[in-house]
Design an enzyme around this catalytic site. Structure first.
Site, PDB file in Angstrom:
ATOM      1  N   HIS A 167       0.846  -1.186   0.000  1.00 50.23           N
ATOM      2  CA  HIS A 167       0.000   0.000   0.000  1.00 50.23           C
ATOM      3  C   HIS A 167       0.873   1.224   0.000  1.00 50.23           C
ATOM      4  O   HIS A 167       1.947   1.221   0.596  1.00 50.23           O
ATOM      5  CB  HIS A 167      -0.920   0.018   1.238  1.00 50.23           C
ATOM      6  CG  HIS A 167      -2.085   0.922   1.052  1.00 50.23           C
ATOM      7  ND1 HIS A 167      -2.012   2.264   1.327  1.00 50.23           N
ATOM      8  CD2 HIS A 167      -3.328   0.675   0.591  1.00 50.23           C
ATOM      9  CE1 HIS A 167      -3.179   2.802   1.039  1.00 50.23           C
ATOM     10  NE2 HIS A 167      -3.999   1.875   0.588  1.00 50.23           N
TER      11      HIS A 167
ATOM     12  N   ASP B 156      -8.031  -5.369  -0.088  1.00 47.75           N
ATOM     13  CA  ASP B 156      -8.504  -6.043  -1.293  1.00 47.75           C
ATOM     14  C   ASP B 156      -8.224  -7.523  -1.290  1.00 47.75           C
ATOM     15  O   ASP B 156      -8.844  -8.295  -2.014  1.00 47.75           O
ATOM     16  CB  ASP B 156      -7.862  -5.410  -2.528  1.00 47.75           C
ATOM     17  CG  ASP B 156      -8.335  -3.999  -2.700  1.00 47.75           C
ATOM     18  OD1 ASP B 156      -9.533  -3.780  -2.517  1.00 47.75           O
ATOM     19  OD2 ASP B 156      -7.507  -3.132  -2.983  1.00 47.75           O
TER      20      ASP B 156
HETATM   21  N1  CMC Z   1       4.129  -7.369  -4.888  1.00 49.73           N
HETATM   22  C1  CMC Z   1       5.484  -7.465  -5.049  1.00 49.73           C
HETATM   23  N2  CMC Z   1       6.313  -6.425  -4.917  1.00 49.73           N
HETATM   24  C2  CMC Z   1       5.770  -5.240  -4.633  1.00 49.73           C
HETATM   25  C3  CMC Z   1       4.385  -5.064  -4.442  1.00 49.73           C
HETATM   26  C4  CMC Z   1       3.556  -6.193  -4.585  1.00 49.73           C
HETATM   27  N3  CMC Z   1       2.223  -6.107  -4.425  1.00 49.73           N
HETATM   28  N4  CMC Z   1       4.107  -3.772  -4.161  1.00 49.73           N
HETATM   29  C5  CMC Z   1       5.301  -3.131  -4.153  1.00 49.73           C
HETATM   30  N5  CMC Z   1       6.290  -4.029  -4.442  1.00 49.73           N
HETATM   31  C6  CMC Z   1       7.737  -3.750  -4.488  1.00 49.73           C
HETATM   32  C7  CMC Z   1       8.112  -2.982  -5.747  1.00 49.73           C
HETATM   33  O1  CMC Z   1       8.471  -3.842  -6.792  1.00 49.73           O
HETATM   34  C8  CMC Z   1       9.264  -2.145  -5.260  1.00 49.73           C
HETATM   35  O2  CMC Z   1      10.395  -2.955  -5.220  1.00 49.73           O
HETATM   36  P1  CMC Z   1      11.869  -2.326  -5.457  1.00 49.73           P
HETATM   37  O3  CMC Z   1      12.093  -1.413  -4.294  1.00 49.73           O
HETATM   38  O4  CMC Z   1      12.767  -3.529  -5.455  1.00 49.73           O
HETATM   39  O5  CMC Z   1      11.818  -1.613  -6.776  1.00 49.73           O
HETATM   40  C9  CMC Z   1       8.878  -1.805  -3.813  1.00 49.73           C
HETATM   41  O6  CMC Z   1       8.016  -2.870  -3.384  1.00 49.73           O
HETATM   42  C10 CMC Z   1       8.149  -0.472  -3.653  1.00 49.73           C
HETATM   43  O7  CMC Z   1       7.104  -0.433  -4.612  1.00 49.73           O
HETATM   44  P2  CMC Z   1       6.381   0.906  -5.072  1.00 49.73           P
HETATM   45  O8  CMC Z   1       5.617   0.645  -6.329  1.00 49.73           O
HETATM   46  O9  CMC Z   1       7.363   2.037  -5.078  1.00 49.73           O
HETATM   47  O10 CMC Z   1       5.406   1.139  -3.846  1.00 49.73           O
HETATM   48  P3  CMC Z   1       4.167   2.093  -3.800  1.00 49.73           P
HETATM   49  O11 CMC Z   1       3.990   2.452  -2.383  1.00 49.73           O
HETATM   50  O12 CMC Z   1       4.283   3.199  -4.789  1.00 49.73           O
HETATM   51  O13 CMC Z   1       3.016   1.116  -4.333  1.00 49.73           O
HETATM   52  C11 CMC Z   1       0.993  -0.043  -4.563  1.00 49.73           C
HETATM   53  C12 CMC Z   1       1.831   0.899  -3.700  1.00 49.73           C
HETATM   54  C13 CMC Z   1      -0.336  -0.294  -3.854  1.00 49.73           C
HETATM   55  C14 CMC Z   1       0.706   0.594  -5.937  1.00 49.73           C
HETATM   56  C15 CMC Z   1       1.770  -1.388  -4.768  1.00 49.73           C
HETATM   57  O14 CMC Z   1       2.101  -1.957  -3.504  1.00 49.73           O
HETATM   58  C16 CMC Z   1       1.001  -2.401  -5.621  1.00 49.73           C
HETATM   59  O15 CMC Z   1       1.088  -2.338  -6.854  1.00 49.73           O
HETATM   60  N6  CMC Z   1       0.245  -3.350  -4.971  1.00 49.73           N
HETATM   61  C17 CMC Z   1      -0.553  -4.297  -5.685  1.00 49.73           C
HETATM   62  C18 CMC Z   1      -1.863  -3.629  -6.087  1.00 49.73           C
HETATM   63  C19 CMC Z   1      -2.796  -3.460  -4.894  1.00 49.73           C
HETATM   64  O16 CMC Z   1      -3.041  -4.391  -4.139  1.00 49.73           O
HETATM   65  N7  CMC Z   1      -3.363  -2.243  -4.798  1.00 49.73           N
HETATM   66  C20 CMC Z   1      -4.363  -1.960  -3.793  1.00 49.73           C
HETATM   67  C21 CMC Z   1      -4.035  -0.840  -2.889  1.00 49.73           C
HETATM   68  S1  CMC Z   1      -5.223  -0.817  -1.545  1.00 49.73           S
HETATM   69  C22 CMC Z   1      -6.653  -0.220  -2.240  1.00 49.73           C
HETATM   70  C23 CMC Z   1      -6.704   1.256  -2.303  1.00 49.73           C
HETATM   71  O17 CMC Z   1      -6.543   1.933  -1.273  1.00 49.73           O
HETATM   72  O18 CMC Z   1      -6.972   1.748  -3.426  1.00 49.73           O
END
Ligand code: CMC
Length: 436
Positions: free
Chosen positions: A312, A370
């Site tokens: 998240h 989710d």
């Molecule tokens: N599975 C595997 N690796 C992940 C995931 C995941 N679900 N999420 C983040 N990472 C890794 C990512 O690859 C990165 O690795 P590195 O540092 O080696 O490059 C690191 O963790 C940080 O990722 P980020 O994309 O910079 O993190 P963020 O805080 O911008 O992303 C997120 C948040 C929700 C977009 C992401 O965690 C994600 O894509 N999750 C899966 C989709 C999901 O479940 N979304 C629902 C969010 S809750 C509902 C809502 O409030 O809308």
């Protein structure tokens, strides 16, 4: 107009090209202080750079508080766990809209108003017939919610607080009707009109799963689970879709257009579409023995897959909504005798492995709401394509409360971020026949 509640909390100094710039620091009631950079460009001729707004407070707000590191979520100061256990979605709507829990009389009036705004203009039904039967419910909702502005002219003057309130009640009341119509259209069944003697959530379930040929009898366990899902999704401070609603509203757009913009943003798989994506992922994994392999693939990043329902932007701890959701997922599966559901088994194994794995621990990737809501909604009988539509239904009150708050904010301005430009500098136009 609302009075600003932020308090001075000192100064920060920015030294830029040998000059010190004093920047005021403000405190809210909880959460980190903020550095006020509003005059920075005028005084120092520089912008700040913050793609994704990870370090930028775009507004003052007293609706929802999140402490992502501690896993805290509060609506108007009440913890999400308390609300999920003791409140109802409609009472939570009142709380989000008006700031306090309602008295008995206030709740009665609010309930009456919402219940009596659930019907939609009959001509709206003809809009649905313009969509293909296999249209995604979110595509339909983007269209028909925006179209509400064409039907309810008497609640589009955003300068009139009475009209703002009527629009708010209309949106909260009509979203379930429109979402249920999108579902019925998809499955080829007749639209079911709202029934005022039922509660908000029972009424929605009946509009989705009732048919004219039979009486619909609500099941309190299923209804409680869905009501809880609605509470848990009702608001989440300045997330992408809420910021979209605020940005759209900052230009003075009407409330129906603003909520349609929020719905469009919510549709994305990194936001509201994640519950659909999480369930698809569980189905793709299929059986418990395949979980470890799948996790391995996620970790080596070669296929670019992420564990949907994990991670998240703000929760770098267990999502507090996921706890309440897990309880409801089990209650529904028990009630329906689905406890041996293979998807749930995959989900539990995935959670177990991911919570122990260094990759996920180090990156603070915990299951989010989710992860469990998809399983619950599937058990309730909703197709995956409806999941995000249900999220939109629940989030409408949050969007509306934030939109209303923005319009009452004395510091409100049209949203207009800046950029660091890296394109070509000025160059002369080249006629087509002289280009290489
Ligand atoms: N599975 C595997 N690796 C992940 C995931 C995941 N679900 N999420 C983040 N990472 C890794 C990512 O690859 C990165 O690795 P590195 O540092 O080696 O490059 C690191 O963790 C940080 O990722 P980020 O994309 O910079 O993190 P963020 O805080 O911008 O992303 C997120 C948040 C929700 C977009 C992401 O965690 C994600 O894509 N999750 C899966 C989709 C999901 O479940 N979304 C629902 C969010 S809750 C509902 C809502 O409030 O809308």
């Amino acid at each position: 107009m609302r009075k600003s509640e932020i308090r001075p909390a000192g100064n920060a100094t920015l030294n830029y090209q040998g000059t010190d710039y004093d920047l005021p620091v403000f405190a809210g009631t909880q959460g980190p202080n903020v550095v006020d950079i509003r005059k920075l460009y005028a005084e120092a001729d520089i912008f700040t750079y913050d793609p994704g707004f990870t370090s930028t407070a775009s507004t003052e707000s007293n609706i929802t508080f999140i402490d992502g590191d501690k896993g805290v979520l509060q609506y108007r100061g009440y913890s999400i766990a308390d609300l999920a256990e003791h409140s109802s979605f409609l009472e939570t709507c009142y709380l989000l809209l008006y700031g306090e829990l309602p008295s008995k009389e206030q709740f009665k009036q609010f309930d009456y108003s919402i219940t009596h705004h659930t019907m939609v203009h009959e001509q709206l039904a003809t809009f649905f017939r313009g969509y293909r039967r296999d249209a995604h419910p979110m595509a339909i909702l983007c269209g028909v919610v925006g179209a509400l502005a064409a039907f309810y002219h008497d609640s589009t003057d955003i300068t009139d607080p009475v009209q703002r309130e009527i629009a708010s009640h209309r949106l909260i009341a009509k979203l379930p009707t429109l979402a249920a119509m999108a579902y019925k259209y998809h499955v080829g069944q007749p639209f079911v009109y709202p029934l005022n003697k039922l509660s908000y959530t029972d009424n929605f379930l009946r509009m989705c799963f009732g048919v004219p040929a039979e009486e619909y009898v609500p099941n309190p366990v299923l209804s409680k689970a869905l009501d809880t899902i609605f509470i848990l999704h009702a608001d989440h401070e300045q997330n992408a879709s809420t910021s979209t609603v605020r940005l759209a509203g900052s230009s003075g757009a009407n409330p129906f257009a603003c909520i349609a913009a929020g719905i469009a943003c919510l549709w994305g798989p990194a936001h509201g579409g994640a519950n659909e994506a999480a369930l698809k992922m569980l189905m793709e994994i299929g059986t418990v023995d395949k979980v470890a392999d799948y996790v391995k693939k996620v970790k080596d990043k070669s296929e670019g897959i992420r564990l949907m329902g994990f991670g998240h932007r703000v929760y770098k701890n267990y999502d507090p909504r996921a706890k309440a959701m897990q309880v409801q997922a089990h209650a529904v599966l028990d009630e329906l005798g689905l406890h041996d559901d293979p998807l749930l088994k995959v989900a539990i194994e995935l959670e177990r492995i991911a919570l122990q794995d260094e990759y996920f621990i180090e990156k603070k990737l915990y299951p989010n709401i989710d992860f469990y809501s998809g399983i619950t909604l599937k058990a309730l009988g909703f197709p995956t394509s409806m999941f995000t539509a249900l999220f939109a239904l629940a989030r409408t009150v949050g969007w509306i409360a934030q939109w209303k708050e923005m319009l009452e904010d004395p510091h409100q301005k049209i949203g207009r971020p800046r950029q660091i430009y890296t394109g070509p500098t000025e160059r002369a136009y080249v006629p087509m026949n002289a280009r290489k």
